[in-house]
Design a protein around this motif. Structure first.
Motif, PDB file in Angstrom:
ATOM      1  N   SER A 133       0.819  -1.210   0.000  1.00  0.00           N
ATOM      2  CA  SER A 133       0.000   0.000   0.000  1.00  0.00           C
ATOM      3  C   SER A 133       0.851   1.256   0.000  1.00  0.00           C
ATOM      4  O   SER A 133       2.040   1.227   0.345  1.00  0.00           O
ATOM      5  CB  SER A 133      -0.916   0.020   1.233  1.00  0.00           C
ATOM      6  N   ASP A 134       0.217   2.357  -0.365  1.00  0.00           N
ATOM      7  CA  ASP A 134       0.907   3.637  -0.320  1.00  0.00           C
ATOM      8  C   ASP A 134       1.183   4.048   1.125  1.00  0.00           C
ATOM      9  O   ASP A 134       2.179   4.724   1.409  1.00  0.00           O
ATOM     10  CB  ASP A 134       0.069   4.707  -1.013  1.00  0.00           C
ATOM     11  N   ARG A 137       4.443   2.676   1.957  1.00  0.00           N
ATOM     12  CA  ARG A 137       5.513   3.487   1.355  1.00  0.00           C
ATOM     13  C   ARG A 137       5.780   4.733   2.201  1.00  0.00           C
ATOM     14  O   ARG A 137       6.938   5.081   2.460  1.00  0.00           O
ATOM     15  CB  ARG A 137       5.125   3.891  -0.066  1.00  0.00           C
ATOM     16  N   GLN A 138       4.717   5.370   2.647  1.00  0.00           N
ATOM     17  CA  GLN A 138       4.886   6.578   3.463  1.00  0.00           C
ATOM     18  C   GLN A 138       5.582   6.259   4.785  1.00  0.00           C
ATOM     19  O   GLN A 138       6.373   7.061   5.288  1.00  0.00           O
ATOM     20  CB  GLN A 138       3.516   7.221   3.730  1.00  0.00           C
ATOM     21  N   VAL A 155       3.946  -0.567  -5.959  1.00  0.00           N
ATOM     22  CA  VAL A 155       2.942  -0.470  -4.904  1.00  0.00           C
ATOM     23  C   VAL A 155       1.638  -1.050  -5.426  1.00  0.00           C
ATOM     24  O   VAL A 155       1.127  -0.624  -6.457  1.00  0.00           O
ATOM     25  CB  VAL A 155       2.741   0.991  -4.458  1.00  0.00           C
ATOM     26  N   VAL A 158      -2.561   1.616  -4.606  1.00  0.00           N
ATOM     27  CA  VAL A 158      -2.221   3.035  -4.592  1.00  0.00           C
ATOM     28  C   VAL A 158      -3.195   3.773  -5.499  1.00  0.00           C
ATOM     29  O   VAL A 158      -3.650   3.248  -6.518  1.00  0.00           O
ATOM     30  CB  VAL A 158      -0.766   3.253  -5.057  1.00  0.00           C
ATOM     31  N   THR A 164       6.295   7.841 -10.270  1.00  0.00           N
ATOM     32  CA  THR A 164       6.566   9.009  -9.442  1.00  0.00           C
ATOM     33  C   THR A 164       7.988   8.952  -8.917  1.00  0.00           C
ATOM     34  O   THR A 164       8.299   8.140  -8.047  1.00  0.00           O
ATOM     35  CB  THR A 164       5.591   9.045  -8.237  1.00  0.00           C
ATOM     36  N   VAL A 171       8.555   5.133  -8.058  1.00  0.00           N
ATOM     37  CA  VAL A 171       7.401   4.469  -7.453  1.00  0.00           C
ATOM     38  C   VAL A 171       6.359   4.250  -8.536  1.00  0.00           C
ATOM     39  O   VAL A 171       5.947   5.191  -9.213  1.00  0.00           O
ATOM     40  CB  VAL A 171       6.809   5.322  -6.315  1.00  0.00           C
ATOM     41  N   ASN A 173       2.649   2.040  -9.735  1.00  0.00           N
ATOM     42  CA  ASN A 173       1.478   1.238  -9.412  1.00  0.00           C
ATOM     43  C   ASN A 173       1.662  -0.154 -10.024  1.00  0.00           C
ATOM     44  O   ASN A 173       1.960  -0.290 -11.205  1.00  0.00           O
ATOM     45  CB  ASN A 173       0.243   1.924 -10.000  1.00  0.00           C
TER      46      ASN A 173
END
Length: 616
Positions: A133-134, A137-138, A155, A158, A164, A171, A173
């Motif tokens: 999931s995003d 990542r965060q 990811v 997302v 990105t 990054v 999808n």
């Protein structure tokens, strides 16, 4: 490696042998060839609200898309790719695609904290990682400096779909990654001896170490384990443990693949009861905590009725006698022969139905199994066996069989594995599936493996009649200042039998007596405090500690006098993975806990002599 160890262990023609597979990719291809339309995996679709079946053919097609996507990332053979996902078909597909591409898989625990996962990403030198999931990542963003080699993040879940760039990190999808692929390349010609995976140890003391396992090691170990309980085409394995765990990887993933079995991925621990009934597995793996919770649920179900409690006790007792008779160790007795059919129908059958009603093997590993739990579940006819292993041995070393089951032991060594005891009583293991060493750590490798290939397990053990009995961890043994040695795990196990005590760490090395840090179960503590007229917000008030220590004493009645706990510090907040106090496999980080509570521990030993309990 001995000549005997090189021979195929499983001679069932329906099981793919390690020699036949050659590599993990070879195993997958052979399974697809043998049963293309068979059900490989089953998972739950939360949108549709039902379970979905995936054939080997369908999985192979998705693996090819992953292979083509990896080829576009310009990775080289030997590069590391990491997987940070819950169990599921995408985990399997990237794993197999990586092996087909000559890449090394690094598995991370999705429920571990971000700092630990960042360390593994950096230490392994992973160039690509697949995240769930995003949000994940965060969570890794603050630790970006710790994994400079990472160049790509895929990811799965997302919102944005475009590539990105973030601090030289691309990054993407996962859906976009797989949509923009061409034909997969020719598979990389890997050798069985090539490095296949880095499996990081749980790190109860210090940083986790990256265990290097070859294709051959994991295949050999899966085949040897399959000789104990051979997988069948009609088997359905319920996957509960994370695939980052070596036990689940070898026995819950590669071993079922050898037999062309189906693996169903459980949704969560919270949904496990429903998943068992829906999937109706024939085999499942679990750590002792899983079976302890099941045992507790069974007991809680009859807690409100004296008659039901008595019937449960009788059923478990007579069922245990029948089990011992089936193992040729005793006679079942007249009572078991007369009353078991009735007790089976009214007591045991509902319990087995809660497990799906089809289990032919429930396997416990990863830590010692409480014998009260084993006696209850086995007494109610659950086919429960215990095994033992280490990540460094890929991982299974020994196991009980269904027809050769001795609860309390971890079974006999797998065929081809040698064991012996050091002069100090430490278990030493030599196996064809031994690790290649620790990643980037030749010093630790040399300390763990001697020149003759014997692995120091760090476990005290006894060998009796060909069986292994593990007695505790060498580095965790407490040596009191009076000269006595105490296995803290044994004391902690007795303490946490009481529902009031959720977690415990026993302390006392180089001290005159034992003390304990105990986490209280919130609900049980509130009830206990109300019954005793105690302040629930002040568990360490003198009156509270007096009452709780009185509760501790009878729990340790079977322990020697020097192994009695003489003082306690009570804690209301649970130790968790997120707080850095548990490993991903839910083992307490003993050193971290003791460091965090050093002041409280010192206070327990600093009481005035007249008020301090005597050690004898």
């Amino acid at each position: 490696m001995t000549e005997q160890a090189q021979q195929p262990v499983v001679r069932d023609g329906n099981v793919v042998a390690a020699r036949e597979a050659g590599t993990l990719w070879g195993l997958f291809c052979e399974c697809v060839r043998r049963c293309p339309v068979g059900i490989a995996y089953r998972d739950y679709d939360p949108v549709a609200g039902n379970w979905c079946d995936h054939t080997w053919q369908a999985i192979a097609a998705r693996v090819d898309r992953f292979r083509a996507a990896l080829a576009q990332e310009k990775l080289e053979a030997g590069d590391r790719v990491a997987i940070l996902l819950p169990n599921g078909i995408d985990w399997v597909c990237l794993d197999m695609a990586a092996h087909a591409s000559g890449l090394v898989v690094v598995a991370l625990y999705p429920h571990d904290n971000a700092a630990s996962n960042a360390y593994i990403l950096g230490h392994s030198g992973a160039r690509l990682v697949l995240l769930d999931s995003d949000a994940r990542r965060q969570s890794l963003r603050p630790f970006r400096s710790e994994f400079p080699s990472l160049e790509r993040m895929w990811v799965r879940d997302v919102g944005a779909g475009s590539a990105t760039p973030t601090s030289e990190l691309i990054v993407r999808n996962l859906a976009d990654v797989l949509a923009n692929t061409s034909e997969p390349p020719v598979p990389h010609p890997a050798a069985p001896s090539d490095l296949a995976s880095l499996v990081y140890t749980s790190g109860t003391t210090g940083r986790p170490k990256g265990v290097m396992l070859s294709h051959f090691a994991m295949l050999w170990n899966a085949e040897a384990a399959a000789a104990i309980i051979p997988p069948r085409r009609d088997d359905v394995f319920l996957s509960v443990l994370p695939l980052a765990h070596a036990f689940e990887r070898t026995v819950g993933y590669y071993l079922p693949m050898m037999g062309g079995s189906t693996v169903a991925y459980a949704r969560s621990v919270q949904d496990l009861r429903d998943d068992l009934i829906a999937v109706r597995p024939t085999a499942m793996l679990g750590v002792p905590l899983l079976y302890e919770r099941m045992s507790a649920a069974i007991r809680a179900n009859v807690a409100g009725s004296f008659a039901k409690r008595i019937l449960l006790q009788i059923a478990a007792l007579l069922g245990w006698r029948r089990f011992e008779a089936a193992q040729h160790r005793a006679s079942p007795g007249l009572a078991a022969r007369l009353f078991w059919p009735i007790l089976k129908h009214y007591i045991a059958a509902p319990v087995l139905a809660a497990f799906g009603g089809r289990l032919r093997a429930a396997i416990s590993g990863g830590a010692p199994l409480d014998q009260d739990v084993a006696r209850l579940l086995i007494g109610l006819s659950l086919p429960l066996v215990e095994g033992y292993g280490l990540t460094e041995a890929a991982p299974v070393v020994a196991a009980n069989g269904l027809d050769d089951n001795f609860p309390g032991s971890v079974g006999r060594p797998l065929q081809g594995i040698e064991v012996k005891l050091s002069p100090e009583g430490e278990l030493l293991v030599r196996s064809p599936s031994m690790m290649m060493g620790y990643w980037k750590d030749p010093g630790e490798t040399a300390r763990a493996l001697d020149p003759m290939g014997w692995l120091s397990t760090g476990d005290f053990a006894e060998l009796k009649d060909g069986r292994i009995f593990v007695r505790g961890r060498l580095r965790e043994m407490i040596v009191l200042s009076i000269g006595e040695k105490v296995n803290p795990n044994a004391v902690e196990t007795e303490l946490t039998r009481d529902c009031l005590f959720k977690q415990a760490v026993v302390v006392g090395d180089r001290r005159p007596f034992l003390t304990a840090l105990i986490v209280l179960d919130p609900d049980a503590w509130r009830r206990f405090a109300a019954d005793k007229g105690l302040d629930p917000e002040r568990p360490n008030h003198a009156a509270s500690k007096t009452e709780l220590l009185a509760r501790v004493t009878p729990l340790l009645a079977t322990q020697p006098r020097y192994a009695q706990v003489r003082a306690v510090h009570l804690i209301l907040e649970s130790w968790t993975i997120e707080a850095g106090l548990l490993t991903p496999t839910l083992k307490v980080k003993r050193d971290v806990v003791q460091k965090m509570f050093a002041r409280e521990i010192n206070a327990l030993y600093a009481e005035p002599p007249q008020s301090r309990p005597r050690p004898y």
